[in-house]
Design an enzyme around this catalytic site. Structure first.
Site, PDB file in Angstrom:
ATOM      1  N   HIS A 125       0.858  -1.190   0.000  1.00 49.03           N
ATOM      2  CA  HIS A 125       0.000   0.000   0.000  1.00 49.03           C
ATOM      3  C   HIS A 125       0.889   1.233   0.000  1.00 49.03           C
ATOM      4  O   HIS A 125       1.685   1.426   0.914  1.00 49.03           O
ATOM      5  CB  HIS A 125      -0.909   0.017   1.228  1.00 49.03           C
ATOM      6  N   HIS A 127       1.234   5.637  -0.892  1.00 50.89           N
ATOM      7  CA  HIS A 127       0.554   6.919  -1.066  1.00 50.89           C
ATOM      8  C   HIS A 127       1.122   7.622  -2.304  1.00 50.89           C
ATOM      9  O   HIS A 127       1.431   8.804  -2.276  1.00 50.89           O
ATOM     10  CB  HIS A 127       0.719   7.779   0.185  1.00 50.89           C
ATOM     11  N   GLU A 148       4.100  -0.135 -23.573  1.00 49.76           N
ATOM     12  CA  GLU A 148       4.936  -1.330 -23.408  1.00 49.76           C
ATOM     13  C   GLU A 148       4.904  -1.885 -21.986  1.00 49.76           C
ATOM     14  O   GLU A 148       4.856  -3.106 -21.778  1.00 49.76           O
ATOM     15  CB  GLU A 148       6.379  -1.004 -23.809  1.00 49.76           C
ATOM     16  N   HIS A 210      -5.936   9.289  -2.060  1.00 49.98           N
ATOM     17  CA  HIS A 210      -5.279   8.542  -0.978  1.00 49.98           C
ATOM     18  C   HIS A 210      -4.046   7.788  -1.477  1.00 49.98           C
ATOM     19  O   HIS A 210      -2.930   8.078  -1.053  1.00 49.98           O
ATOM     20  CB  HIS A 210      -6.311   7.583  -0.369  1.00 49.98           C
TER      21      HIS A 210
END
Length: 257
Positions: A125, A127, A148, A210
């Site tokens: 995860h 940002h 590509e 986010h």
């Protein structure tokens, strides 16, 4: 509506120290051990401006034990140490190891959703600013084609003879769902699960204003997908700045310039 797994995950703050047996879960000379690799990758991601200001997170499943290793919440990612890791038993959703000073990652329910619904080996995860910009430009999906780098992303299909995963081709369109942000990270769980069901071939979900969640069958694959997708999000953003739809056909870009 997707059933939420988050009630099966203990995300309460750790209040105790760790015993020597707990420490054995994160003590290894192997640089590929999840506790070590999370530290290495978080430092790398920090210098890519993906996990600055304690934001973002990563989780890796141990290939032999099946234990889930998770970076803690509220920690500067470039300073992480193996002893900072949480370790979870995926079957019970309870922690096998809880570091004394830190809180569990608020991303934990989302990580677990990817493990359960995608049989992931690792979840990243970030940002990423490119993810944020794409979420402002596009509504429900990011669609990009004829680039590509798309060839680094899995199609969700398998070769009928070998059983191996088939990646997208240069001419394919990569589609990444975009879900709306919530006030608290864990409240994103239901939206993420719904996106996983609606887009069974996706390996990423963008969260508006986010960041992005990316996963793969192994940590190496997840890293490759994350890097390739970030590159493609940057290209999509720059194409949009020029007025070119990121999924336009080859040669069609000329009519937008």
């Amino acid at each position: 509506m997707a059933s939420c797994f988050c009630n099966k995950v203990d995300v309460t703050e750790g209040t105790h120290g760790t015993s020597s047996s707990d420490d054995a879960l994160v003590s290894s000379q192997d640089p590929r051990h999840p506790a070590n690799l999370i530290c290495t990758l978080c430092k790398m991601f920090y210098y890519n401006n993906w996990v600055t200001g304690t934001g973002g997170g990563i989780s890796i499943k141990h290939s032999k034990t099946g234990h889930i290793y998770i970076a803690p919440s509220g920690v500067q990612k470039e300073q992480l140490k193996p002893a900072d890791m949480f370790v979870m038993d995926p079957a019970s959703g309870s922690y096998l190891r809880t570091p004394q000073l830190y809180k569990p990652s608020a991303c934990t329910p989302l990580f677990m959703s990817c493990y359960k619904q995608r049989d992931a080996g690792a979840v990243i995860h970030t940002h990423s600013q490119h993810a944020v910009m794409c979420s402002l430009i596009f509504d429900k999906e990011l669609r990009i084609a004829n680039i590509e780098q798309i060839k680094a992303i899995p199609s969700g299909k398998k070769d009928a003879k070998t059983g191996k995963d088939i990646n997208l081709s240069f001419f394919d369109t990569l589609v990444i769902p975009i879900i709306d942000n919530t006030a608290h990270e864990e409240d994103l769980t239901e939206g993420l699960q719904e996106a996983l069901q609606k887009y069974p071939n996706t390996t990423a979900v963008i969260v508006r204003r986010h960041g992005i969640y990316v996963w793969g069958p192994s940590v190496d694959k997840a890293k490759v997908y994350n890097e390739a997708i970030d590159y493609l999000m940057e290209v999509a953003w720059k194409m949009h700045q020029l007025g070119i739809p990121p999924d336009c056909g080859i040669g069609e870009e000329k009519k937008y310039l």
